[in-house]
Design an enzyme around this catalytic site. Structure first.
Site, mmCIF file in Angstrom:
data_model
loop_
_atom_site.group_PDB
_atom_site.id
_atom_site.type_symbol
_atom_site.label_atom_id
_atom_site.label_comp_id
_atom_site.label_asym_id
_atom_site.label_seq_id
_atom_site.Cartn_x
_atom_site.Cartn_y
_atom_site.Cartn_z
ATOM 1 N N GLY A 1 9.362 34.490 35.103
ATOM 2 C CA GLY A 1 10.642 33.953 35.596
ATOM 3 C C GLY A 1 11.579 35.075 35.964
ATOM 4 O O GLY A 1 12.783 35.030 35.702
ATOM 5 N N ALA A 2 11.012 36.111 36.605
ATOM 6 C CA ALA A 2 11.735 37.385 36.749
ATOM 7 C C ALA A 2 12.388 37.603 38.109
ATOM 8 O O ALA A 2 12.949 38.669 38.358
ATOM 9 C CB ALA A 2 10.782 38.551 36.451
ATOM 10 N N ARG B 1 15.011 36.140 39.310
ATOM 11 C CA ARG B 1 16.478 36.005 39.283
ATOM 12 C C ARG B 1 16.959 35.826 37.845
ATOM 13 O O ARG B 1 16.156 35.790 36.903
ATOM 14 C CB ARG B 1 16.895 34.810 40.133
ATOM 15 C CG ARG B 1 16.515 33.487 39.502
ATOM 16 C CD ARG B 1 17.080 32.313 40.264
ATOM 17 N NE ARG B 1 17.018 31.122 39.439
ATOM 18 C CZ ARG B 1 16.837 29.892 39.896
ATOM 19 N NH1 ARG B 1 16.702 29.707 41.201
ATOM 20 N NH2 ARG B 1 16.819 28.863 39.084
ATOM 21 N N VAL C 1 3.709 29.617 35.584
ATOM 22 C CA VAL C 1 3.275 29.994 34.230
ATOM 23 C C VAL C 1 2.875 28.801 33.368
ATOM 24 O O VAL C 1 2.287 28.972 32.306
ATOM 25 C CB VAL C 1 4.338 30.863 33.500
ATOM 26 C CG1 VAL C 1 4.434 32.238 34.124
ATOM 27 C CG2 VAL C 1 5.691 30.179 33.437
ATOM 28 N N SER D 1 16.464 29.949 22.688
ATOM 29 C CA SER D 1 17.846 29.550 23.000
ATOM 30 C C SER D 1 18.524 29.165 21.701
ATOM 31 O O SER D 1 17.853 28.702 20.758
ATOM 32 C CB SER D 1 17.838 28.340 23.940
ATOM 33 O OG SER D 1 19.120 27.748 23.973
ATOM 34 N N TYR E 1 14.248 20.194 25.935
ATOM 35 C CA TYR E 1 14.557 21.636 25.939
ATOM 36 C C TYR E 1 14.633 22.195 24.504
ATOM 37 O O TYR E 1 14.064 23.246 24.205
ATOM 38 C CB TYR E 1 15.880 21.835 26.676
ATOM 39 C CG TYR E 1 16.286 23.261 26.923
ATOM 40 C CD1 TYR E 1 15.716 24.015 27.952
ATOM 41 C CD2 TYR E 1 17.273 23.870 26.144
ATOM 42 C CE1 TYR E 1 16.117 25.318 28.190
ATOM 43 C CE2 TYR E 1 17.678 25.176 26.382
ATOM 44 C CZ TYR E 1 17.093 25.893 27.412
ATOM 45 O OH TYR E 1 17.491 27.193 27.652
ATOM 46 N N LYS F 1 12.296 24.993 22.824
ATOM 47 C CA LYS F 1 12.865 26.277 22.358
ATOM 48 C C LYS F 1 12.690 26.468 20.851
ATOM 49 O O LYS F 1 12.543 27.594 20.369
ATOM 50 C CB LYS F 1 14.347 26.362 22.753
ATOM 51 C CG LYS F 1 14.581 26.450 24.271
ATOM 52 C CD LYS F 1 13.880 27.659 24.883
ATOM 53 C CE LYS F 1 14.308 27.890 26.320
ATOM 54 N NZ LYS F 1 13.640 29.066 26.918
ATOM 55 N N ILE G 1 24.984 31.943 29.019
ATOM 56 C CA ILE G 1 24.876 33.158 29.832
ATOM 57 C C ILE G 1 25.089 32.793 31.309
ATOM 58 O O ILE G 1 24.556 31.782 31.779
ATOM 59 C CB ILE G 1 23.471 33.797 29.663
ATOM 60 C CG1 ILE G 1 23.116 33.995 28.174
ATOM 61 C CG2 ILE G 1 23.371 35.113 30.433
ATOM 62 C CD1 ILE G 1 24.003 34.930 27.388
HETATM 63 P P1 NDP Z 1 17.200 30.639 35.978
HETATM 64 O O1 NDP Z 1 16.985 29.213 36.348
HETATM 65 O O2 NDP Z 1 18.352 31.353 36.567
HETATM 66 O O3 NDP Z 1 15.870 31.488 36.229
HETATM 67 C C1 NDP Z 1 14.631 31.035 35.763
HETATM 68 C C2 NDP Z 1 13.541 31.633 36.595
HETATM 69 O O4 NDP Z 1 12.303 31.104 36.115
HETATM 70 C C3 NDP Z 1 13.652 31.243 38.071
HETATM 71 O O5 NDP Z 1 13.420 32.365 38.899
HETATM 72 C C4 NDP Z 1 12.560 30.196 38.224
HETATM 73 O O6 NDP Z 1 11.964 30.175 39.515
HETATM 74 C C5 NDP Z 1 11.529 30.687 37.218
HETATM 75 N N1 NDP Z 1 10.591 29.623 36.892
HETATM 76 C C6 NDP Z 1 10.860 28.313 36.678
HETATM 77 N N2 NDP Z 1 9.726 27.648 36.457
HETATM 78 C C7 NDP Z 1 8.717 28.543 36.531
HETATM 79 C C8 NDP Z 1 7.310 28.440 36.406
HETATM 80 N N3 NDP Z 1 6.709 27.281 36.145
HETATM 81 N N4 NDP Z 1 6.568 29.562 36.559
HETATM 82 C C9 NDP Z 1 7.159 30.741 36.839
HETATM 83 N N5 NDP Z 1 8.486 30.891 36.973
HETATM 84 C C10 NDP Z 1 9.258 29.799 36.827
HETATM 85 O O7 NDP Z 1 17.308 30.636 34.379
HETATM 86 P P2 NDP Z 1 18.033 31.680 33.393
HETATM 87 O O8 NDP Z 1 17.895 33.056 33.878
HETATM 88 O O9 NDP Z 1 19.374 31.128 33.048
HETATM 89 O O10 NDP Z 1 17.140 31.458 32.081
HETATM 90 C C11 NDP Z 1 16.075 32.325 31.727
HETATM 91 C C12 NDP Z 1 15.587 31.926 30.341
HETATM 92 O O11 NDP Z 1 16.664 32.023 29.408
HETATM 93 C C13 NDP Z 1 15.069 30.491 30.262
HETATM 94 O O12 NDP Z 1 13.963 30.421 29.400
HETATM 95 C C14 NDP Z 1 16.246 29.746 29.656
HETATM 96 O O13 NDP Z 1 15.849 28.584 28.999
HETATM 97 C C15 NDP Z 1 16.793 30.797 28.710
HETATM 98 N N6 NDP Z 1 18.170 30.574 28.330
HETATM 99 C C16 NDP Z 1 19.171 30.635 29.262
HETATM 100 C C17 NDP Z 1 20.481 30.417 28.880
HETATM 101 C C18 NDP Z 1 21.616 30.497 29.850
HETATM 102 O O14 NDP Z 1 22.764 30.237 29.417
HETATM 103 N N7 NDP Z 1 21.407 30.839 31.100
HETATM 104 C C19 NDP Z 1 20.824 30.079 27.487
HETATM 105 C C20 NDP Z 1 19.709 30.055 26.599
HETATM 106 C C21 NDP Z 1 18.432 30.300 27.017
HETATM 107 P P3 NDP Z 1 12.340 29.065 40.633
HETATM 108 O O15 NDP Z 1 13.363 28.153 40.053
HETATM 109 O O16 NDP Z 1 12.782 29.843 41.786
HETATM 110 O O17 NDP Z 1 11.059 28.352 40.885
#
Ligand code: NDP
Length: 249
Positions: free
Chosen positions: A13-14, A16, A66, A144, A157, A161, A190
């Site tokens: 999930g890297a 963004r 993934v 989380s 969720y 988590k 975040i």
């Molecule tokens: P974003 O939605 O900004 O980024 C998540 C990334 O994961 C996106 O690039 C998305 O790609 C990718 N992704 C989604 N599904 C898949 C998949 N099946 N395979 C590969 N990649 C995938 O989320 P955040 O950066 O906010 O969150 C990152 C992590 O941190 C998550 O696990 C989230 O639950 C956790 N988290 C975030 C919090 C917050 O406040 N932001 C708080 C607590 C935990 P695309 O959508 O382009 O397909």
């Protein structure tokens, strides 16, 4: 010398948000990075190119869902072959589909559990022998605070988590004598595209519960992950570190 020079890091999930900040920080510390994401090919390639250019390391993108067991086994195998192994695995990919349990569909339950939790089984399993052979490795799973506290309208969720935390402790126990550390990071609120898409009233209510009074940045999570990925954290395993401005203390 940079702390992670010579290491290979795989971050899911890297493309963004928090995942990108983590890959960028590990690269800043000298690691070669492989970015897995489900985004459009050109966005993933651009994210990796930005890191390679700004940090002067090898950075590659691989489009990979993934939650798909076979796809993960195939792609991780290719990474291990091409990069000579994986030293740091960061399981970050995650989504949310929030609704009160009564209104939550079976599809949304399965989707969130598959992407947020099963994905970690998939990647850890794919890297397991690699870590055993190396007798070293760092696995860092993004959980989380919701997984610690529960949260209304997030049954899927929070279950995922919370499962991430249990999985982290089990893997930590299984690999403790093999020189492999497995830890979890529990972010609070975040600033990322995920939270930008949240209902703004719900976000306001959430912020009112943050003792520090403001949201965190993706870099706050990345800094914690970089610490856990380094030898500074070599005696820490099975731990959950909250990076949450105090929400869950
Ligand atoms: P974003 O939605 O900004 O980024 C998540 C990334 O994961 C996106 O690039 C998305 O790609 C990718 N992704 C989604 N599904 C898949 C998949 N099946 N395979 C590969 N990649 C995938 O989320 P955040 O950066 O906010 O969150 C990152 C992590 O941190 C998550 O696990 C989230 O639950 C956790 N988290 C975030 C919090 C917050 O406040 N932001 C708080 C607590 C935990 P695309 O959508 O382009 O397909």
């Amino acid at each position: 010398m940079a702390k992670l020079e010579g290491k290979v890091a795989l971050v899911t999930g890297a493309a963004r948000g928090i995942g990108f900040a983590i890959a960028d920080k590990l690269a800043q510390e000298g690691a070669s990075v492989v970015l897995f994401d489900l985004c459009a090919e050109e966005d993933g390639v651009a994210a990796a190119a930005k890191i390679a250019q700004e940090r002067g390391v090898t950075a590659k993108f691989q489009r990979c869902d993934v939650s798909n067991y076979e796809a993960v086994q195939t792609n991780v195998k290719a990474v291990i072959k091409e990069m000579g192994g994986v030293d740091i695995l960061v399981n970050n990919a995650g989504i949310c589909r929030d609704k009160v349990l009564l209104a939550m569909s079976e599809q949304d339950w399965d989707l969130v559990l598959n992407i947020n939790l099963k994905s970690m089984f998939n990647t850890i399993k794919a890297c397991y022998r690699n870590f055993m052979k190396k007798k070293a490795g760092k696995i860092i799973n993004i959980s989380s605070v919701s997984g610690l506290m529960g949260n209304a309208a997030q049954a899927n969720y929070t279950a995922a988590k919370g499962g991430v935390i249990a999985l982290t402790k089990t893997v930590a126990r299984e690999l403790a004598t093999r020189g492999v550390n497995c830890n979890a990071v529990a972010p609070g609120a975040i600033e990322t595209p995920m939270t930008a898409s949240m209902d703004q009233e719900a976000l306001k209510a959430l912020l009112a519960t943050v003792p520090m009074g403001h949201m965190g940045k993706a870099e706050d999570i990345a800094n914690c992950v970089a610490f856990l990925a380094s030898d500074d954290a070599k005696y820490i395993t099975g731990e959950v570190i909250r990076v949450d401005g105090g929400i869950a203390m």
